[in-house]
Write a protein that holds these residues in place. Structure first.
Motif, PDB file in Angstrom:
ATOM      1  N   MET A 202       0.842  -1.197   0.000  1.00 40.84           N
ATOM      2  CA  MET A 202       0.000   0.000   0.000  1.00 40.84           C
ATOM      3  C   MET A 202       0.875   1.244   0.000  1.00 40.84           C
ATOM      4  N   LYS A 203       0.474   2.245  -0.782  1.00 41.52           N
ATOM      5  CA  LYS A 203       1.268   3.467  -0.917  1.00 41.52           C
ATOM      6  C   LYS A 203       1.201   4.352   0.315  1.00 41.52           C
ATOM      7  N   ASN A 204       0.015   4.473   0.864  1.00 37.87           N
ATOM      8  CA  ASN A 204      -0.208   5.419   1.957  1.00 37.87           C
ATOM      9  C   ASN A 204       0.089   4.766   3.303  1.00 37.87           C
ATOM     10  N   ALA A 205       1.224   5.112   3.877  1.00 39.11           N
ATOM     11  CA  ALA A 205       1.629   4.521   5.156  1.00 39.11           C
ATOM     12  C   ALA A 205       0.697   4.933   6.292  1.00 39.11           C
ATOM     13  N   THR A 206      -0.091   5.990   6.068  1.00 38.64           N
ATOM     14  CA  THR A 206      -1.014   6.465   7.093  1.00 38.64           C
ATOM     15  C   THR A 206      -2.017   5.381   7.477  1.00 38.64           C
ATOM     16  N   PHE A 207      -2.390   4.558   6.496  1.00 38.64           N
ATOM     17  CA  PHE A 207      -3.399   3.538   6.735  1.00 38.64           C
ATOM     18  C   PHE A 207      -2.808   2.211   7.200  1.00 38.64           C
ATOM     19  N   ALA A 208      -1.482   2.139   7.283  1.00 41.57           N
ATOM     20  CA  ALA A 208      -0.836   0.879   7.666  1.00 41.57           C
ATOM     21  C   ALA A 208      -1.295   0.407   9.041  1.00 41.57           C
ATOM     22  N   GLU A 209      -1.403   1.346   9.971  1.00 39.20           N
ATOM     23  CA  GLU A 209      -1.820   0.989  11.326  1.00 39.20           C
ATOM     24  C   GLU A 209      -3.243   0.463  11.338  1.00 39.20           C
ATOM     25  N   ALA A 210      -4.110   1.065  10.490  1.00 31.48           N
ATOM     26  CA  ALA A 210      -5.503   0.612  10.418  1.00 31.48           C
ATOM     27  C   ALA A 210      -5.587  -0.804   9.851  1.00 31.48           C
ATOM     28  N   ILE A 211      -4.781  -1.082   8.823  1.00 24.31           N
ATOM     29  CA  ILE A 211      -4.754  -2.421   8.246  1.00 24.31           C
ATOM     30  C   ILE A 211      -4.259  -3.440   9.267  1.00 24.31           C
ATOM     31  N   MET A 212      -3.211  -3.077  10.001  1.00 29.94           N
ATOM     32  CA  MET A 212      -2.669  -3.984  11.009  1.00 29.94           C
ATOM     33  C   MET A 212      -3.690  -4.244  12.111  1.00 29.94           C
ATOM     34  N   SER A 213      -4.474  -3.239  12.432  1.00 29.50           N
ATOM     35  CA  SER A 213      -5.507  -3.393  13.454  1.00 29.50           C
ATOM     36  C   SER A 213      -6.535  -4.433  13.030  1.00 29.50           C
ATOM     37  N   VAL A 214      -6.924  -4.395  11.754  1.00 26.25           N
ATOM     38  CA  VAL A 214      -7.869  -5.379  11.235  1.00 26.25           C
ATOM     39  C   VAL A 214      -7.240  -6.770  11.238  1.00 26.25           C
ATOM     40  N   MET A 215      -5.980  -6.839  10.837  1.00 25.85           N
ATOM     41  CA  MET A 215      -5.298  -8.131  10.776  1.00 25.85           C
ATOM     42  C   MET A 215      -5.184  -8.760  12.160  1.00 25.85           C
ATOM     43  N   LYS A 216      -5.026  -7.924  13.169  1.00 25.06           N
ATOM     44  CA  LYS A 216      -4.938  -8.447  14.532  1.00 25.06           C
ATOM     45  C   LYS A 216      -6.253  -9.077  14.975  1.00 25.06           C
ATOM     46  N   GLN A 217      -7.356  -8.630  14.382  1.00 28.11           N
ATOM     47  CA  GLN A 217      -8.663  -9.187  14.730  1.00 28.11           C
ATOM     48  C   GLN A 217      -8.869 -10.577  14.147  1.00 28.11           C
ATOM     49  N   ILE A 218      -8.213 -10.870  13.024  1.00 24.72           N
ATOM     50  CA  ILE A 218      -8.527 -12.105  12.309  1.00 24.72           C
ATOM     51  C   ILE A 218      -7.394 -13.125  12.293  1.00 24.72           C
ATOM     52  N   SER A 220      -4.098 -15.294  13.849  1.00 22.55           N
ATOM     53  CA  SER A 220      -3.475 -15.798  15.063  1.00 22.55           C
ATOM     54  C   SER A 220      -2.140 -15.081  15.258  1.00 22.55           C
ATOM     55  N   ASP A 221      -1.575 -15.174  16.443  1.00 20.97           N
ATOM     56  CA  ASP A 221      -0.278 -14.545  16.710  1.00 20.97           C
ATOM     57  C   ASP A 221       0.786 -15.093  15.762  1.00 20.97           C
ATOM     58  N   LYS A 222       0.702 -16.385  15.464  1.00 19.82           N
ATOM     59  CA  LYS A 222       1.676 -17.007  14.564  1.00 19.82           C
ATOM     60  C   LYS A 222       1.594 -16.402  13.165  1.00 19.82           C
ATOM     61  N   LEU A 223       0.362 -16.262  12.641  1.00 20.31           N
ATOM     62  CA  LEU A 223       0.190 -15.699  11.308  1.00 20.31           C
ATOM     63  C   LEU A 223       0.525 -14.211  11.274  1.00 20.31           C
ATOM     64  N   LEU A 224       0.207 -13.532  12.354  1.00 16.98           N
ATOM     65  CA  LEU A 224       0.479 -12.099  12.417  1.00 16.98           C
ATOM     66  C   LEU A 224       1.972 -11.828  12.258  1.00 16.98           C
ATOM     67  N   LYS A 225       2.791 -12.702  12.790  1.00 17.95           N
ATOM     68  CA  LYS A 225       4.247 -12.550  12.667  1.00 17.95           C
ATOM     69  C   LYS A 225       4.717 -12.777  11.233  1.00 17.95           C
ATOM     70  N   ARG A 226       3.884 -13.418  10.444  1.00 17.41           N
ATOM     71  CA  ARG A 226       4.243 -13.694   9.046  1.00 17.41           C
ATOM     72  C   ARG A 226       3.708 -12.627   8.095  1.00 17.41           C
ATOM     73  N   ALA A 227       3.031 -11.632   8.628  1.00 14.91           N
ATOM     74  CA  ALA A 227       2.438 -10.564   7.812  1.00 14.91           C
ATOM     75  C   ALA A 227       3.352  -9.340   7.782  1.00 14.91           C
ATOM     76  N   GLN A 228       3.499  -8.770   6.593  1.00 14.74           N
ATOM     77  CA  GLN A 228       4.329  -7.578   6.433  1.00 14.74           C
ATOM     78  C   GLN A 228       3.617  -6.582   5.535  1.00 14.74           C
ATOM     79  N   ILE A 229       3.834  -5.309   5.819  1.00 17.89           N
ATOM     80  CA  ILE A 229       3.286  -4.241   4.986  1.00 17.89           C
ATOM     81  C   ILE A 229       4.428  -3.588   4.217  1.00 17.89           C
TER      82      ILE A 229
END
Length: 311
Positions: A202-218, A220-229
């Motif tokens: 994603m180009k706009n880093a402003t929304f990165a935190e919002a995307i990560m917030s959604v990802m934390k909802q869905i 697991s901790d294991k998968l979250l560690k495998r996610a990168q923006i």
């Protein structure tokens, strides 16, 4: 038996033999014995509505399970059949090209596997607002794509690439939340695919935190560690072989639009629609289940999905 699909669009050469060897299922009779055990187990499940599950499906389920474990395979089959029962609105009969087209969402598997036999799956979201119905259509198309993969593909797991550079991220988050944040992951888990990595561009880093917030909802901790923006697609090259990407992503494969056109046509054939129809018959009769803890233990949030209404 290797896939009979068009290798220019879905190449899984040598993957089956490699996975069989990895899981010690390559000796004469060992695979047949494991599948026979699954057939016997299925016959004993009184709450399964379909007992003649194809051996090919049972084999694929086994090879997608961790270390080719029979017990893990049983849980994955149980989960898939239960999800079909609890989320019936995702498992209907559709012509993908006519019924499930969403103009600003494209998602396709990429033709070649990584050196460690992982399948890349690319989703691109373009400009324009979404409806919750658009997302549900996308999930339904995902079911059709996954069923095709179960029948024709071999891989060790999946690597997801989400291209949100043109997307209205705030609208996406809002609509995604309305469809139940865990719904997407539940489908992935139901089909038993291992997820090696998730790359969000994603180009706009402003929304990165919002995307990560959604990802934390869905996730697991294991998968979250495998996610990168990532801020650009070039950053993804550090994690994914560039040559495997479409030419419009700097790679050497067919363009994303060409891949999408192929899959829209392929998933809409009468042969594939009928195959998905037959697999959708494999569900559970919850009134015949012994014990009632499975939905809570393995699906999470019991009853939540039942109440969702598609607009």
């Amino acid at each position: 038996m290797e896939s009979q699909s068009d290798s220019a669009y879905l190449n899984c050469s040598n993957a089956r033999a490699t996975l069989l060897k990895l899981y010690n299922l390559d000796t004469p009779g060992s695979l047949d014995d494991a599948v026979d055990r699954l057939v016997e187990w299925v016959q004993k499940q009184e709450h399964f509505t379909k007992k003649d599950l194809p051996r090919e499906f049972l084999e694929k389920s086994l090879l997608l399970a961790k270390n080719g474990s029979l017990e893990v395979t049983k849980k994955k089959i149980e989960k898939l059949l239960t999800v079909r029962t609890l989320l019936p609105y995702l498992f209907g009969r559709y012509n993908v090209k006519k019924d499930l087209y969403v103009k600003n969402i494209i998602h396709v598997p990429l033709p070649r596997l990584t050196s460690d036999f992982y399948r890349l799956y690319l989703l691109k979201m373009t400009e324009g607002n979404l409806t919750t119905d658009d997302l549900i259509k996308s999930y339904r198309r995902g079911v059709y794509m996954t069923e095709y993969g179960v029948k024709h593909d071999y891989f060790a797991g999946l690597i997801f690439i989400y291209d949100f550079r043109q997307a209205n991220v705030l609208d996406l988050i809002a609509k995604f939340s309305m469809t139940n944040p865990r719904l997407y992951l539940t489908l992935i888990e139901a089909y038993g695919a291992r997820v090696k990595a998730i790359h969000v561009v994603m180009k706009n880093a402003t929304f990165a935190e919002a995307i990560m917030s959604v990802m934390k909802q869905i996730l697991s901790d294991k998968l979250l560690k495998r996610a990168q923006i990532h801020k650009n697609i070039e950053s993804v090259y550090n994690y994914v072989p560039r040559d495997l990407l479409p030419v419009d992503y700097g790679g050497k494969e067919k363009s994303l639009l060409e891949l999408n056109e192929y899959w829209m046509d392929t998933l809409s054939t009468e042969e594939h629609i009928n195959y998905v129809d037959s697999m959708n018959e494999a569900k559970t009769d919850e009134s015949r289940r012994i014990g009632d803890t499975f939905n809570t233990e393995h699906l999470g949030m019991p009853g939540t999905f039942r109440s969702f209404v598609v607009d």
